[in-house]
Design a protein around this motif. Structure first.
Motif, short mmCIF file in Angstrom:
data_model
loop_
_atom_site.label_atom_id
_atom_site.label_comp_id
_atom_site.label_asym_id
_atom_site.label_seq_id
_atom_site.Cartn_x
_atom_site.Cartn_y
_atom_site.Cartn_z
N GLY A 3 -21.19 -8.38 52.26
CA GLY A 3 -22.08 -7.88 51.22
C GLY A 3 -23.47 -7.60 51.75
O GLY A 3 -24.10 -6.61 51.37
N ARG A 4 -23.93 -8.45 52.64
CA ARG A 4 -25.25 -8.25 53.26
C ARG A 4 -25.25 -6.97 54.08
O ARG A 4 -26.19 -6.18 54.01
CB ARG A 4 -25.59 -9.45 54.14
CG ARG A 4 -26.93 -9.32 54.85
CD ARG A 4 -27.19 -10.54 55.76
NE ARG A 4 -28.46 -10.44 56.42
CZ ARG A 4 -28.69 -9.78 57.55
NH1 ARG A 4 -27.70 -9.15 58.14
NH2 ARG A 4 -29.89 -9.75 58.09
N GLN A 5 -24.19 -6.76 54.86
CA GLN A 5 -24.10 -5.56 55.69
C GLN A 5 -24.04 -4.31 54.83
O GLN A 5 -24.66 -3.29 55.15
CB GLN A 5 -22.88 -5.64 56.62
CG GLN A 5 -22.83 -4.51 57.63
CD GLN A 5 -24.04 -4.47 58.55
OE1 GLN A 5 -24.44 -5.49 59.08
NE2 GLN A 5 -24.63 -3.31 58.72
N GLU A 6 -23.33 -4.37 53.72
CA GLU A 6 -23.25 -3.23 52.81
C GLU A 6 -24.62 -2.91 52.22
O GLU A 6 -24.98 -1.74 52.10
CB GLU A 6 -22.24 -3.50 51.70
CG GLU A 6 -20.81 -3.44 52.16
CD GLU A 6 -19.81 -3.79 51.07
OE1 GLU A 6 -20.21 -3.89 49.89
OE2 GLU A 6 -18.63 -3.96 51.40
N SER A 7 -25.38 -3.93 51.88
CA SER A 7 -26.73 -3.72 51.35
C SER A 7 -27.64 -3.07 52.39
O SER A 7 -28.42 -2.17 52.08
CB SER A 7 -27.35 -5.03 50.88
OG SER A 7 -26.66 -5.54 49.78
N LEU A 8 -27.55 -3.56 53.63
CA LEU A 8 -28.33 -2.96 54.71
C LEU A 8 -27.96 -1.50 54.91
O LEU A 8 -28.85 -0.63 55.03
CB LEU A 8 -28.12 -3.74 56.01
CG LEU A 8 -28.68 -5.15 56.08
CD1 LEU A 8 -28.20 -5.85 57.36
CD2 LEU A 8 -30.19 -5.16 56.02
N ASP A 9 -26.67 -1.21 54.92
CA ASP A 9 -26.21 0.16 55.13
C ASP A 9 -26.65 1.09 54.00
O ASP A 9 -27.08 2.21 54.25
CB ASP A 9 -24.69 0.20 55.27
CG ASP A 9 -24.20 -0.44 56.57
OD1 ASP A 9 -25.01 -0.62 57.51
OD2 ASP A 9 -23.00 -0.78 56.63
N LYS A 10 -26.57 0.62 52.76
CA LYS A 10 -26.99 1.43 51.62
C LYS A 10 -28.49 1.70 51.66
O LYS A 10 -28.94 2.80 51.34
CB LYS A 10 -26.61 0.75 50.30
CG LYS A 10 -25.14 0.83 49.99
CD LYS A 10 -24.81 0.15 48.68
CE LYS A 10 -23.34 0.20 48.40
NZ LYS A 10 -22.99 -0.44 47.13
N THR A 11 -29.26 0.71 52.05
CA THR A 11 -30.71 0.89 52.14
C THR A 11 -31.05 1.87 53.25
O THR A 11 -31.92 2.74 53.08
CB THR A 11 -31.41 -0.46 52.35
OG1 THR A 11 -31.03 -1.35 51.29
CG2 THR A 11 -32.92 -0.30 52.36
N ARG A 12 -30.37 1.74 54.38
CA ARG A 12 -30.59 2.71 55.47
C ARG A 12 -30.26 4.13 54.99
O ARG A 12 -30.99 5.08 55.30
CB ARG A 12 -29.71 2.36 56.67
CG ARG A 12 -30.19 1.18 57.45
CD ARG A 12 -29.34 0.95 58.70
NE ARG A 12 -29.76 -0.26 59.36
CZ ARG A 12 -29.06 -1.40 59.36
NH1 ARG A 12 -27.87 -1.46 58.78
NH2 ARG A 12 -29.53 -2.46 59.98
N GLN A 13 -29.18 4.28 54.25
CA GLN A 13 -28.80 5.60 53.76
C GLN A 13 -29.83 6.16 52.79
O GLN A 13 -30.15 7.34 52.83
CB GLN A 13 -27.41 5.54 53.10
CG GLN A 13 -26.84 6.91 52.82
CD GLN A 13 -26.74 7.77 54.07
OE1 GLN A 13 -26.27 7.33 55.11
NE2 GLN A 13 -27.19 9.00 53.98
N ARG A 14 -30.40 5.30 51.95
CA ARG A 14 -31.46 5.75 51.03
C ARG A 14 -32.68 6.23 51.80
O ARG A 14 -33.30 7.23 51.45
CB ARG A 14 -31.84 4.62 50.08
CG ARG A 14 -30.81 4.35 49.03
CD ARG A 14 -31.27 3.28 48.05
NE ARG A 14 -30.23 3.03 47.08
CZ ARG A 14 -29.69 1.85 46.85
NH1 ARG A 14 -30.12 0.78 47.49
NH2 ARG A 14 -28.75 1.71 45.95
N ILE A 15 -33.03 5.49 52.84
CA ILE A 15 -34.17 5.88 53.68
C ILE A 15 -33.92 7.25 54.28
O ILE A 15 -34.78 8.14 54.20
CB ILE A 15 -34.41 4.83 54.79
CG1 ILE A 15 -34.95 3.53 54.18
CG2 ILE A 15 -35.36 5.37 55.87
CD1 ILE A 15 -34.92 2.34 55.12
#
Length: 85
Positions: A3-15
């Motif tokens: 879940g942590r990795q998914e949150s990091l990946d989603k935030t990177r994609q938003r950036i």
């Protein structure tokens, strides 16, 4: 952990989506910087900076400040007062 990795990946994609929309010439640098950050708070701070950057020059300088001085250092997010936590 997943879940942590998914949150990091989603935030990177938003950036990256925001950079591509506002300053497409900085996409590659933003991708490099966001990939180097593994701290969720640092990624959120970067997202805020991308959103509020007044122009490409300002964002370019900011993105460069996230990069490590040398390959042996861990990247850290700059702070508004210039002092690292």
């Amino acid at each position: 952990q997943q879940g942590r990795q998914e949150s990091l990946d989603k935030t990177r994609q938003r950036i990256l989506t925001l950079v591509k929309a506002r300053f497409p010439q900085l996409y590659q640098l933003a991708d490099q910087v966001s990939a180097s950050l593994s701290d969720f708070d640092a990624l959120l701070l970067l997202l805020e900076h991308v959103y509020s950057a007044p122009d490409a020059g300002h964002l370019h300088a900011l993105l460069l400040s996230y990069l490590p001085e040398s390959c042996g250092q861990t990247p850290t997010a700059p702070t508004t007062n210039g002092i690292q936590p």
